[in-house]
Design an enzyme around this catalytic site. Structure first.
Site, mmCIF file in Angstrom:
data_model
loop_
_atom_site.group_PDB
_atom_site.id
_atom_site.type_symbol
_atom_site.label_atom_id
_atom_site.label_comp_id
_atom_site.label_asym_id
_atom_site.label_seq_id
_atom_site.Cartn_x
_atom_site.Cartn_y
_atom_site.Cartn_z
ATOM 1 N N GLY A 1 101.723 56.632 27.582
ATOM 2 C CA GLY A 1 100.576 56.730 28.744
ATOM 3 C C GLY A 1 99.260 57.213 28.255
ATOM 4 N N CYS A 2 99.132 56.702 26.994
ATOM 5 C CA CYS A 2 97.749 57.487 26.373
ATOM 6 C C CYS A 2 96.667 56.954 27.031
ATOM 7 C CB CYS A 2 97.756 57.357 24.728
ATOM 8 S SG CYS A 2 97.799 55.485 24.416
ATOM 9 N N THR B 1 105.957 61.852 37.546
ATOM 10 C CA THR B 1 106.755 62.305 38.997
ATOM 11 C C THR B 1 107.338 60.869 39.678
ATOM 12 O OG1 THR B 1 104.591 62.071 39.925
ATOM 13 C CG2 THR B 1 105.209 64.241 39.374
ATOM 14 N N LYS C 1 95.619 60.683 47.731
ATOM 15 C CA LYS C 1 97.146 61.004 47.390
ATOM 16 C C LYS C 1 98.085 60.056 48.327
ATOM 17 C CE LYS C 1 100.052 65.038 46.265
ATOM 18 N NZ LYS C 1 100.436 64.386 44.985
ATOM 19 N N GLY D 1 104.745 67.540 45.944
ATOM 20 C CA GLY D 1 105.798 67.755 45.320
ATOM 21 C C GLY D 1 105.619 69.203 44.737
ATOM 22 N N THR D 2 104.602 69.865 44.575
ATOM 23 C CA THR D 2 104.257 71.114 44.012
ATOM 24 C C THR D 2 104.545 72.022 45.380
ATOM 25 O OG1 THR D 2 102.680 70.500 42.391
ATOM 26 C CG2 THR D 2 102.681 72.876 43.318
ATOM 27 N N HIS E 1 94.918 68.072 49.115
ATOM 28 C CA HIS E 1 94.822 67.054 47.909
ATOM 29 C C HIS E 1 93.680 66.242 48.543
ATOM 30 C CE1 HIS E 1 98.474 68.888 46.256
ATOM 31 N NE2 HIS E 1 98.020 68.466 45.111
ATOM 32 N N MET F 1 95.304 61.094 32.425
ATOM 33 C CA MET F 1 95.800 62.414 31.876
ATOM 34 C C MET F 1 96.105 61.865 30.299
ATOM 35 S SD MET F 1 96.092 64.589 34.029
ATOM 36 C CE MET F 1 96.849 65.755 32.697
#
Length: 253
Positions: free
Chosen positions: A8-9, A87, A147, A153-154, A143, A13
């Site tokens: 996923g470069c 995720t 989103k 999830g956190t 968030h 992220m």
């Protein structure tokens, strides 16, 4: 030097991790995998993980759930440690993670931030003291307005850390608007806020009689998750097969 494959470069992220590892004396990215191969990189980029034949010590993944199964098979077949940051995995995929962990080291965490994972540890200790003393527990997460899932999830991971430390005696309440009743003693309220460009804000409130204790974590950029992934990759390279999470990285610091 630890050699990493960035899966996923060319995503957001992936680009942050690429820039971060360029300044890392202990790690370098030797290959990338992404559906968009035209983006210039200092390392070779493959469209599919199956096509990657570059020798490496660890894989860092920030892609999407649709690519997880093929990635897990690739890592397991090559006994290549995998930091799995994607995720939204299904129950079947979570079972696939456990199967792959029998063949190679797999690290998966609900949140890659070092701060959040330290907070999980602190909450377990705090809950064992404060819950028996009658403190009510509430979680508020904030968030950005793009989103999709709520609660995050956190936030659920924070609630689970609290509940696990209390023998899972508590239940979760997400919406108080449908009933008119007093708050029950053994519940954890979880509220979600969505707006603007908030990267991530989590607050755990312990409300007692005449006193309130709050734990709060704020992420100001996605770099905090990238840093956690890089530290996790350093930790995981060379580890034996098994399931790991960020708590293991925190303990090793």
């Amino acid at each position: 030097m630890i050699r990493a494959i960035m899966h996923g470069c060319n995503g957001r992220m992936g680009r942050v991790i690429t820039e971060m590892t360029a300044k890392e004396p202990e790690m370098e990215i030797v290959a990338g995998v992404d559906a968009y191969t035209e983006t210039p990189n200092t390392y070779p980029v493959f469209e599919k993980i199956e096509d990657c034949d570059v020798e490496a010590d660890v894989i860092i993944d920030f892609s999407n759930a649709a690519a997880a199964d093929t990635l897990l098979d690739y890592a397991a077949a090559r006994r290549l440690p995998l930091v799995l940051c994607t995720t939204g995995l299904s129950e079947e995929q979570l079972a696939h993670v456990e199967a792959a962990a029998k063949e190679t080291a797999v690290l998966r965490s609900a949140n890659m931030s070092m701060g959040i994972n330290l907070l999980l540890k602190l909450l377990r200790d705090a809950s064992r003291v404060l819950a028996p003393a009658g403190f009510d527990i509430e979680i508020v997460e904030r968030h950005h307005n793009q989103k999709l899932d709520a609660p995050s999830g956190t936030a659920l991971a924070l609630a689970d850390a609290v509940n696990d430390s209390l023998d899972n005696a508590y239940h979760y309440v997400y919406d108080r608007s449908q009933v008119r009743q007093k708050r029950e003693a053994k519940e954890i309220g979880i509220s979600a806020v969505r707006g603007g460009t908030i990267v991530g804000d989590h607050e755990v409130i312990y409300a007692g009689t005449d006193e309130v204790i709050e734990f709060k974590h704020t992420a100001y950029s996605r770099a905090v998750f990238a840093r956690g992934a890089v530290e996790a990759a350093k930790f995981l390279a060379g580890k034996p097969a098994g399931r790991y999470d960020m708590a293991d990285v925190i303990e090793a610091q």
